[in-house]
Design a protein around this motif. Structure first.
Motif, PDB file in Angstrom:
ATOM      1  N   GLU A   1       0.829  -1.211   0.000  1.00 48.52           N
ATOM      2  CA  GLU A   1       0.000   0.000   0.000  1.00 48.52           C
ATOM      3  C   GLU A   1       0.860   1.257   0.000  1.00 48.52           C
ATOM      4  O   GLU A   1       0.549   2.243  -0.680  1.00 48.52           O
ATOM      5  CB  GLU A   1      -0.925  -0.011   1.219  1.00 48.52           C
ATOM      6  N   ILE A   2       1.949   1.229   0.758  1.00 48.36           N
ATOM      7  CA  ILE A   2       2.855   2.384   0.800  1.00 48.36           C
ATOM      8  C   ILE A   2       3.490   2.601  -0.574  1.00 48.36           C
ATOM      9  O   ILE A   2       3.563   3.729  -1.081  1.00 48.36           O
ATOM     10  CB  ILE A   2       3.941   2.179   1.880  1.00 48.36           C
ATOM     11  N   GLU A   3       3.943   1.518  -1.175  1.00 47.25           N
ATOM     12  CA  GLU A   3       4.589   1.625  -2.489  1.00 47.25           C
ATOM     13  C   GLU A   3       3.599   2.101  -3.548  1.00 47.25           C
ATOM     14  O   GLU A   3       3.932   2.923  -4.417  1.00 47.25           O
ATOM     15  CB  GLU A   3       5.191   0.286  -2.882  1.00 47.25           C
ATOM     16  N   ALA A   4       2.347   1.627  -3.460  1.00 47.95           N
ATOM     17  CA  ALA A   4       1.324   2.055  -4.418  1.00 47.95           C
ATOM     18  C   ALA A   4       1.040   3.539  -4.275  1.00 47.95           C
ATOM     19  O   ALA A   4       0.824   4.254  -5.265  1.00 47.95           O
ATOM     20  CB  ALA A   4       0.042   1.243  -4.206  1.00 47.95           C
ATOM     21  N   LEU A   5       1.036   4.036  -3.037  1.00 41.56           N
ATOM     22  CA  LEU A   5       0.819   5.461  -2.786  1.00 41.56           C
ATOM     23  C   LEU A   5       1.933   6.292  -3.414  1.00 41.56           C
ATOM     24  O   LEU A   5       1.677   7.323  -4.045  1.00 41.56           O
ATOM     25  CB  LEU A   5       0.750   5.711  -1.277  1.00 41.56           C
ATOM     26  N   ARG A   6       3.166   5.838  -3.277  1.00 39.96           N
ATOM     27  CA  ARG A   6       4.308   6.575  -3.841  1.00 39.96           C
ATOM     28  C   ARG A   6       4.230   6.615  -5.371  1.00 39.96           C
ATOM     29  O   ARG A   6       4.583   7.612  -5.986  1.00 39.96           O
ATOM     30  CB  ARG A   6       5.615   5.938  -3.381  1.00 39.96           C
ATOM     31  N   ARG A   7       3.779   5.508  -5.965  1.00 38.11           N
ATOM     32  CA  ARG A   7       3.683   5.474  -7.419  1.00 38.11           C
ATOM     33  C   ARG A   7       2.532   6.339  -7.942  1.00 38.11           C
ATOM     34  O   ARG A   7       2.618   6.929  -9.014  1.00 38.11           O
ATOM     35  CB  ARG A   7       3.490   4.032  -7.908  1.00 38.11           C
ATOM     36  N   ALA A   8       1.460   6.423  -7.151  1.00 35.98           N
ATOM     37  CA  ALA A   8       0.244   7.095  -7.627  1.00 35.98           C
ATOM     38  C   ALA A   8       0.323   8.610  -7.540  1.00 35.98           C
ATOM     39  O   ALA A   8      -0.223   9.315  -8.392  1.00 35.98           O
ATOM     40  CB  ALA A   8      -0.968   6.597  -6.842  1.00 35.98           C
ATOM     41  N   THR A   9       0.986   9.128  -6.513  1.00 39.37           N
ATOM     42  CA  THR A   9       1.016  10.582  -6.310  1.00 39.37           C
ATOM     43  C   THR A   9       2.417  11.025  -5.912  1.00 39.37           C
ATOM     44  O   THR A   9       3.165  10.270  -5.286  1.00 39.37           O
ATOM     45  CB  THR A   9       0.030  11.004  -5.200  1.00 39.37           C
ATOM     46  N   PRO A  10       2.762  12.258  -6.238  1.00 37.65           N
ATOM     47  CA  PRO A  10       4.078  12.771  -5.827  1.00 37.65           C
ATOM     48  C   PRO A  10       4.081  13.090  -4.331  1.00 37.65           C
ATOM     49  O   PRO A  10       3.017  13.240  -3.716  1.00 37.65           O
ATOM     50  CB  PRO A  10       4.227  14.055  -6.665  1.00 37.65           C
ATOM     51  N   PRO A  11       5.253  13.189  -3.699  1.00 40.81           N
ATOM     52  CA  PRO A  11       5.303  13.545  -2.278  1.00 40.81           C
ATOM     53  C   PRO A  11       4.832  14.994  -2.075  1.00 40.81           C
ATOM     54  O   PRO A  11       4.781  15.756  -3.045  1.00 40.81           O
ATOM     55  CB  PRO A  11       6.786  13.371  -1.936  1.00 40.81           C
ATOM     56  N   PRO A  12       4.461  15.355  -0.856  1.00 36.55           N
ATOM     57  CA  PRO A  12       4.621  14.579   0.388  1.00 36.55           C
ATOM     58  C   PRO A  12       3.512  13.563   0.597  1.00 36.55           C
ATOM     59  O   PRO A  12       2.391  13.744   0.122  1.00 36.55           O
ATOM     60  CB  PRO A  12       4.581  15.670   1.457  1.00 36.55           C
ATOM     61  N   HIS A  13       3.845  12.492   1.360  1.00 37.14           N
ATOM     62  CA  HIS A  13       2.887  11.459   1.709  1.00 37.14           C
ATOM     63  C   HIS A  13       2.830  11.310   3.230  1.00 37.14           C
ATOM     64  O   HIS A  13       3.859  11.426   3.904  1.00 37.14           O
ATOM     65  CB  HIS A  13       3.288  10.105   1.109  1.00 37.14           C
ATOM     66  N   ALA A  14       1.647  11.042   3.746  1.00 34.03           N
ATOM     67  CA  ALA A  14       1.465  10.755   5.177  1.00 34.03           C
ATOM     68  C   ALA A  14       0.562   9.542   5.311  1.00 34.03           C
ATOM     69  O   ALA A  14      -0.503   9.486   4.694  1.00 34.03           O
ATOM     70  CB  ALA A  14       0.850  11.951   5.903  1.00 34.03           C
ATOM     71  N   VAL A  15       0.995   8.568   6.087  1.00 34.62           N
ATOM     72  CA  VAL A  15       0.200   7.359   6.277  1.00 34.62           C
ATOM     73  C   VAL A  15       0.193   6.996   7.758  1.00 34.62           C
ATOM     74  O   VAL A  15       1.122   7.331   8.507  1.00 34.62           O
ATOM     75  CB  VAL A  15       0.743   6.162   5.454  1.00 34.62           C
ATOM     76  N   LEU A  16      -0.856   6.297   8.159  1.00 33.52           N
ATOM     77  CA  LEU A  16      -0.974   5.791   9.526  1.00 33.52           C
ATOM     78  C   LEU A  16      -1.216   4.285   9.449  1.00 33.52           C
ATOM     79  O   LEU A  16      -2.133   3.837   8.761  1.00 33.52           O
ATOM     80  CB  LEU A  16      -2.135   6.467  10.253  1.00 33.52           C
ATOM     81  N   LYS A  17      -0.399   3.531  10.151  1.00 35.17           N
ATOM     82  CA  LYS A  17      -0.568   2.090  10.192  1.00 35.17           C
ATOM     83  C   LYS A  17      -1.041   1.685  11.589  1.00 35.17           C
ATOM     84  O   LYS A  17      -0.351   1.931  12.579  1.00 35.17           O
ATOM     85  CB  LYS A  17       0.744   1.367   9.845  1.00 35.17           C
ATOM     86  N   VAL A  18      -2.240   1.087  11.622  1.00 38.40           N
ATOM     87  CA  VAL A  18      -2.880   0.696  12.878  1.00 38.40           C
ATOM     88  C   VAL A  18      -2.945  -0.826  12.931  1.00 38.40           C
ATOM     89  O   VAL A  18      -3.679  -1.454  12.165  1.00 38.40           O
ATOM     90  CB  VAL A  18      -4.295   1.291  12.993  1.00 38.40           C
ATOM     91  N   PHE A  19      -2.162  -1.409  13.821  1.00 40.32           N
ATOM     92  CA  PHE A  19      -2.176  -2.850  14.038  1.00 40.32           C
ATOM     93  C   PHE A  19      -2.057  -3.120  15.529  1.00 40.32           C
ATOM     94  O   PHE A  19      -1.473  -2.312  16.270  1.00 40.32           O
ATOM     95  CB  PHE A  19      -1.004  -3.531  13.306  1.00 40.32           C
ATOM     96  N   PRO A  20      -2.571  -4.248  16.004  1.00 37.00           N
ATOM     97  CA  PRO A  20      -2.460  -4.566  17.430  1.00 37.00           C
ATOM     98  C   PRO A  20      -1.012  -4.621  17.888  1.00 37.00           C
ATOM     99  O   PRO A  20      -0.098  -4.909  17.099  1.00 37.00           O
ATOM    100  CB  PRO A  20      -3.126  -5.949  17.542  1.00 37.00           C
ATOM    101  N   THR A  21      -0.799  -4.348  19.166  1.00 42.42           N
ATOM    102  CA  THR A  21       0.527  -4.458  19.750  1.00 42.42           C
ATOM    103  C   THR A  21       1.105  -5.850  19.506  1.00 42.42           C
ATOM    104  O   THR A  21       0.382  -6.850  19.555  1.00 42.42           O
ATOM    105  CB  THR A  21       0.446  -4.204  21.269  1.00 42.42           C
ATOM    106  N   ALA A  22       2.397  -5.889  19.214  1.00 43.66           N
ATOM    107  CA  ALA A  22       3.159  -7.133  19.043  1.00 43.66           C
ATOM    108  C   ALA A  22       2.915  -7.808  17.700  1.00 43.66           C
ATOM    109  O   ALA A  22       3.305  -8.963  17.507  1.00 43.66           O
ATOM    110  CB  ALA A  22       2.865  -8.124  20.183  1.00 43.66           C
ATOM    111  N   THR A  23       2.294  -7.098  16.744  1.00 42.24           N
ATOM    112  CA  THR A  23       2.074  -7.703  15.421  1.00 42.24           C
ATOM    113  C   THR A  23       3.080  -7.214  14.386  1.00 42.24           C
ATOM    114  O   THR A  23       2.915  -7.495  13.195  1.00 42.24           O
ATOM    115  CB  THR A  23       0.644  -7.406  14.921  1.00 42.24           C
ATOM    116  N   GLY A  24       4.099  -6.488  14.801  1.00 42.08           N
ATOM    117  CA  GLY A  24       5.177  -6.156  13.874  1.00 42.08           C
ATOM    118  C   GLY A  24       5.026  -4.847  13.127  1.00 42.08           C
ATOM    119  O   GLY A  24       5.403  -4.752  11.958  1.00 42.08           O
TER     120      GLY A  24
END
Length: 602
Positions: free
Chosen positions: A11-34
């Motif tokens: 998803e991050i790589e697709a965002l970079r390909r689709a639009t020029p910077p700047p980019h801001a993303v938030l990744k929400v995953f449970p604790t201890a899932t990497g």
């Protein structure tokens, strides 16, 4: 990599390909899932393509910082705490302090760990200073206690992995729940609509029989060296638990924000004989010790965010540790303030001692746990409703009053007189707690002729607030003059600088033989010499009056006090001079019958 990590990177790589910077993303995953591993992989690829790019990684504590340094050392780039290094790692303070030595374009890639902290005023303003190509936030708990949304900083996001899914995929430890049920009643413990009142909770919880019951359960089931954390109500409660555990032959240590040598204690906990940590408000987030096998929830909480943060301390899965045992201490509650538990969090209405979360049990099933095999003889019904899930979305009196731009007492008075209606009124002893749906506030504004107050009206609101001349004491005038005098170009200053200016005004009156203030004022010579009490009073009285209107804020971790950035940017130098002059006029009028106000006291 796990599937959710690979998907996040795609998803991050697709965002970079689709639009020029700047980019801001938030990744929400449970604790201890990497979550951190996602950044490690993406950063390695980013630096391979941009080998001279500068990187900044910030987290909430030095322990989190040390963990990031350890993770990133294999990348082979220079790591440090200053801009001499290519990858700078530090606490949130770095976002602010590095502005003195680096241009806004210095960092191309910024990581904000525990991103639910990003909306704090100074932190958010500091983030806006940096013109990076890529900003990524990481969090397990995007919900905030003040209901503000992280989309304001990171844009829209989605949660693609739940705790239940992470357990099923064996990404994190499975959870086994046990309820330590007591006869202790917490029905009279007050709460403020968001959490139990801590003073009441401490008085109710620090009961020998309750604490002995916890130790007895640990003695029965976990006397083979299993590492555990006991979440306590207060420092005194943590110390009491330490004494009781030691009395039964356990190795235990009480820890809090006051504890020194935490690194040494953690080393002993991880690799030595120390078995239990009794924690008070220290190990709730940003603390990763995979060896934790037992969590004791001895501190009841109405906050889902806090409960999840505490649960996260034990979810890390290792080759040796596949299960986490969560012991919920379940007291007797009134019909109103029911705290969170494992059964409530995962909506499990039937309790089986040491039952595994996610598994459905029938009578006669065999549970194999802790080297024992037990037959399920009963499925015990439990109440899984909590205050937070039962009344989700409602605003308490304080939140509603702030949104309406009035005092809490005014809102309560309107409800008592029947001039406006609360959507929910709940009894608590002799008190009544009122709650409001967000959509009901517009109706209240219409009934009472209130206007909307937001960022667009801040400057106008500030001038109107000063012009009211509503002064019980001189505190608001002296405080704001001190703020205006010492605010830097960002509208901020050290709180101790403001405190000293504030205190010196009243001390100079004493030296001049003039009344400090009106006769009922508490500012005696002795009180003014007590810096701790005076700071507490200044924050509770003049500061709070401005803070609840969103004019100022206080960042305790940095000892910074400052104006709302939007307000300060709207004030010209001439505006600030005019406000100071108006406040001096008000102050002179206030002291006219109190010995006057000599020019040198201004």
């Amino acid at each position: 990599l796990y599937e959710h990590q690979e998907l996040a990177l795609q998803e991050i790589e697709a965002l970079r390909r689709a639009t020029p910077p700047p980019h801001a993303v938030l990744k929400v995953f449970p604790t201890a899932t990497g979550k951190s591993r996602i950044v490690e992989e993406d950063l390695a690829g980013y630096l391979a393509t941009n080998p001279t790019a500068n990187v900044l990684i910030v987290g909430p504590s030095l322990r989190v910082v040390a963990d990031w340094v350890e993770r990133l050392e294999p990348l082979g780039f220079s790591l440090g705490s200053t801009t001499e290094s290519q990858i700078v790692v530090g606490t949130y303070h770095k976002l602010w302090s590095l502005q003195q030595e680096a241009s806004p374009e210095h960092f191309s890639y910024i990581v904000f760990d525990e991103a639910h902290h990003a909306l704090a005023p100074v932190t958010r303003r500091s983030l806006h200073y940096w013109n990076c190509d890529f900003l990524i936030g990481l969090t397990a708990t995007p919900e905030r206690l003040d209901n503000r949304k992280l989309e304001e900083v990171f844009g829209s996001y989605k949660t693609s992995l739940t705790l239940e899914e992470a357990m099923k995929r064996k990404i994190i430890s499975s959870i086994r729940a046990y309820r330590i049920e007591t006869n202790l009643s917490l029905a009279e413990v007050r709460f403020n609509g968001k959490e139990f009142v801590n003073a009441d909770l401490e008085r109710a919880i620090r009961v020998d029989s309750r604490n002995h019951l916890i130790v007895d359960v640990l003695q029965e089931y976990f006397n083979s060296g299993e590492k555990g954390i006991i979440f306590c109500v207060s420092v005194a409660h943590a110390q009491q638990m330490e004494r009781l555990l030691k009395g039964q032959g356990f190795s235990a240590k009480a820890v809090s924000g006051q504890t020194r040598s935490m690194d040494q204690i953690v080393e002993e906990f991880r690799f030595g004989s120390l078995q239990f940590l009794c924690s008070c408000d220290l190990l709730n987030e940003g603390w990763d010790v995979p060896e934790v096998e037992v969590l004791v929830m001895a501190r009841p909480t109405i906050s889902k965010v806090l409960y999840q943060q505490q649960l996260g301390r034990g979810l890390r899965r290792t080759e040796r540790k596949k299960e986490l045992f969560v012991l919920d201490v379940v007291d007797q509650y009134g019909a109103l303030a029911r705290p969170w538990s494992i059964n409530a969090l995962f909506s499990i209405p039937l309790y089986v001692p040491f039952g595994e979360v996610g598994r459905t049990y029938q009578r006669g099933d065999i549970i194999e746990v802790l080297g024992l095999s037990e037959e399920v003889r009963a499925l015990i019904p439990v109440d899984i409703t909590t205050f937070e899930n039962q009344y989700e979305g409602h605003l308490d009196e304080e939140q509603a009053a702030r949104e309406l731009y009035i005092s809490t007492s005014t809102l309560k008075n309107w409800v008592t007189k029947g001039e406006v209606q609360a959507d929910l009124t709940l009894p608590l002893g002799r008190r009544r707690l009122h709650y409001f749906r967000p959509e009901s506030l517009e109706e209240i504004r219409s009934i009472k002729g209130l206007t909307v107050h937001d960022d667009e009206t801040l400057k106008e609101d500030f001038f109107a607030f000063i012009a009211e001349k509503s002064y019980t004491f001189s505190f608001k005038m002296v405080f704001m003059l001190s703020m205006l005098k010492h605010a830097d170009s960002y509208g901020e200053t050290q709180i101790d600088t403001v405190l000293e200016e504030y205190r010196s005004f009243y001390q100079r009156r004493l030296v001049a033989g003039l009344p400090v203030d009106r006769p009922s004022c508490i500012y005696t010579r002795e009180y003014l010499d007590d810096q701790v009490s005076l700071k507490r009073n200044m924050l509770a009285n003049p500061f709070e009056k401005f803070e609840r209107k969103r004019f100022v804020h206080y960042v305790k971790d940095l000892s910074l006090i400052g104006f709302n950035p939007i307000l300060f940017e709207s004030l010209s130098n001439e505006d600030r001079k005019n406000i100071s002059a108006l406040l001096r006029t008000h102050l002179a009028e206030y002291y006219q019958e109190l010995g006057g106000l000599a020019d040198e006291l201004l």
